[in-house]
Design an enzyme around this catalytic site. Structure first.
Site, PDB file in Angstrom:
ATOM      1  N   GLU A  35       0.812  -1.221   0.000  1.00 16.03           N
ATOM      2  CA  GLU A  35       0.000   0.000   0.000  1.00 16.03           C
ATOM      3  C   GLU A  35       0.847   1.274   0.000  1.00 16.03           C
ATOM      4  OE1 GLU A  35      -4.092  -1.691   2.028  1.00 16.03           O
ATOM      5  OE2 GLU A  35      -2.438  -1.186   3.353  1.00 16.03           O
ATOM      6  N   ASP A  81     -11.788  -6.636  -3.243  1.00 24.52           N
ATOM      7  CA  ASP A  81     -12.603  -7.864  -3.200  1.00 24.52           C
ATOM      8  C   ASP A  81     -14.004  -7.515  -2.706  1.00 24.52           C
ATOM      9  OD1 ASP A  81     -10.740  -7.776  -0.544  1.00 24.52           O
ATOM     10  OD2 ASP A  81     -12.763  -8.419  -0.058  1.00 24.52           O
TER      11      ASP A  81
HETATM   12  N1  SAH Z   1      -2.879 -11.466   2.326  1.00 23.34           N
HETATM   13  C1  SAH Z   1      -2.379 -10.848   3.507  1.00 23.34           C
HETATM   14  C2  SAH Z   1      -3.483 -10.587   4.516  1.00 23.34           C
HETATM   15  C3  SAH Z   1      -4.396  -9.484   4.073  1.00 23.34           C
HETATM   16  S1  SAH Z   1      -5.544  -9.006   5.292  1.00 23.34           S
HETATM   17  C4  SAH Z   1      -1.322 -11.749   4.101  1.00 23.34           C
HETATM   18  O1  SAH Z   1      -1.404 -12.951   3.958  1.00 23.34           O
HETATM   19  O2  SAH Z   1      -0.406 -11.221   4.738  1.00 23.34           O
HETATM   20  C5  SAH Z   1      -6.476  -7.818   4.386  1.00 23.34           C
HETATM   21  C6  SAH Z   1      -5.933  -6.394   4.335  1.00 23.34           C
HETATM   22  O3  SAH Z   1      -6.618  -5.662   3.337  1.00 23.34           O
HETATM   23  C7  SAH Z   1      -6.188  -5.596   5.616  1.00 23.34           C
HETATM   24  O4  SAH Z   1      -5.152  -4.659   5.801  1.00 23.34           O
HETATM   25  C8  SAH Z   1      -7.543  -4.919   5.381  1.00 23.34           C
HETATM   26  O5  SAH Z   1      -7.562  -3.585   5.810  1.00 23.34           O
HETATM   27  C9  SAH Z   1      -7.752  -4.959   3.859  1.00 23.34           C
HETATM   28  N2  SAH Z   1      -8.915  -5.747   3.382  1.00 23.34           N
HETATM   29  C10 SAH Z   1      -9.184  -5.946   2.068  1.00 23.34           C
HETATM   30  N3  SAH Z   1     -10.250  -6.752   1.901  1.00 23.34           N
HETATM   31  C11 SAH Z   1     -10.691  -7.086   3.149  1.00 23.34           C
HETATM   32  C12 SAH Z   1     -11.729  -7.935   3.628  1.00 23.34           C
HETATM   33  N4  SAH Z   1     -12.532  -8.613   2.800  1.00 23.34           N
HETATM   34  N5  SAH Z   1     -11.887  -8.062   4.971  1.00 23.34           N
HETATM   35  C13 SAH Z   1     -11.084  -7.387   5.814  1.00 23.34           C
HETATM   36  N6  SAH Z   1     -10.069  -6.593   5.414  1.00 23.34           N
HETATM   37  C14 SAH Z   1      -9.851  -6.437   4.097  1.00 23.34           C
END
Ligand code: SAH
Length: 230
Positions: A12, A196
């Protein structure tokens, strides 16, 4: 004016650091902060790591240790509103913690005594973002963002959050940054690009669109910075 640009994940803030080219890296409180001068204004850039606790720590550090006066958050989010598609931008009008629950005592979801269900974002910054959007021909939806320490990939949970908080998008850091900035009187702006739809395909969609959506958000944030400096 010293402007903070914050994200939760490396992806980000990468587009922002790329744009700045030269910056100083400072290690503090278990994290890295990047200081730069941009068009004569001081910037502090950092990603907090995911979730409400880490984002609280980073937002507080940026204010109390680095002395920033404006907070801009750039990142990705899951859509609740069917109007929001992958890549679309949403700016928070107000934010709430969807996983804060002492309803057993008769309180509403998202509420604790002496707190409030929603924290309102800075109206002036939202108006500035609308001016920026119309100048560059982009659409930015204004809406309610719900935050919690959960990656939501479940239609039922997403719909519950949408209904309970009247929320348009959900993520994992916005409301905690809002609480910190509100308490310390720092105007804040939370922008997210959709990665998403918080449904059963969310993790696949997230992986596929994280980079492009994070870029989309970061690009807009830099336009906001330009406007604030003007
Ligand atoms: N793929 C990452 C984890 C991502 S968590 C890993 O394995 O390290 C999701 C991140 O994107 C968080 O920072 C949150 O703010 C945002 N986000 C995007 N879509 C989201 C969703 N469906 N639910 C919660 N947070 C979401």
């Amino acid at each position: 004016m010293k402007i903070a640009i914050m994200g939760a994940m490396p992806e980000e803030i990468a587009p922002i650091l790329k744009r700045l080219e030269t910056y100083k890296t400072i290690e503090y409180a278990g994290n890295k902060y990047y200081e730069a001068s941009y068009k004569g204004v001081d910037l502090v850039v950092a990603y907090s790591k995911i979730g409400k606790v880490f984002s609280t720590l980073t937002a507080t550090t940026m204010i109390e240790h680095f002395g920033i006066s404006v907070m801009l958050f750039s990142g990705v989010a899951g859509a609740i509103s069917s109007e929001l598609k992958v890549g679309d931008l949403i700016v928070a009008s107000k934010l709430s913690q969807h996983d804060l629950d002492i309803t057993a005592f008769g309180h509403p979801y998202g509420y604790v005594p002496e707190g409030s269900v929603y924290v309102e974002a800075d109206r002036k910054m939202i108006e500035i973002s609308k001016a920026v959007a119309s100048e560059i021909g982009k659409t930015v939806k204004e809406g309610i963002i719900a935050t919690g320490d959960q990656f939501v990939a479940n239609e039922e949970r997403k719909n519950w959050i949408g209904k309970t908080f009247n929320a348009d998008a959900l993520e994992m850091e916005g409301a905690s940054v809002a609480v910190v900035c509100d308490a310390l009187n720092v105007p804040f702006f939370i922008l997210r690009a959709i990665s998403d739809a918080a449904d059963m395909d969310a993790s696949f969609s997230f992986d596929e669109f994280l980079e492009t959506s994070a870029n989309e958000s970061a690009e807009f944030i830099m336009k906001m910075v330009d406007k604030l400096i003007d």
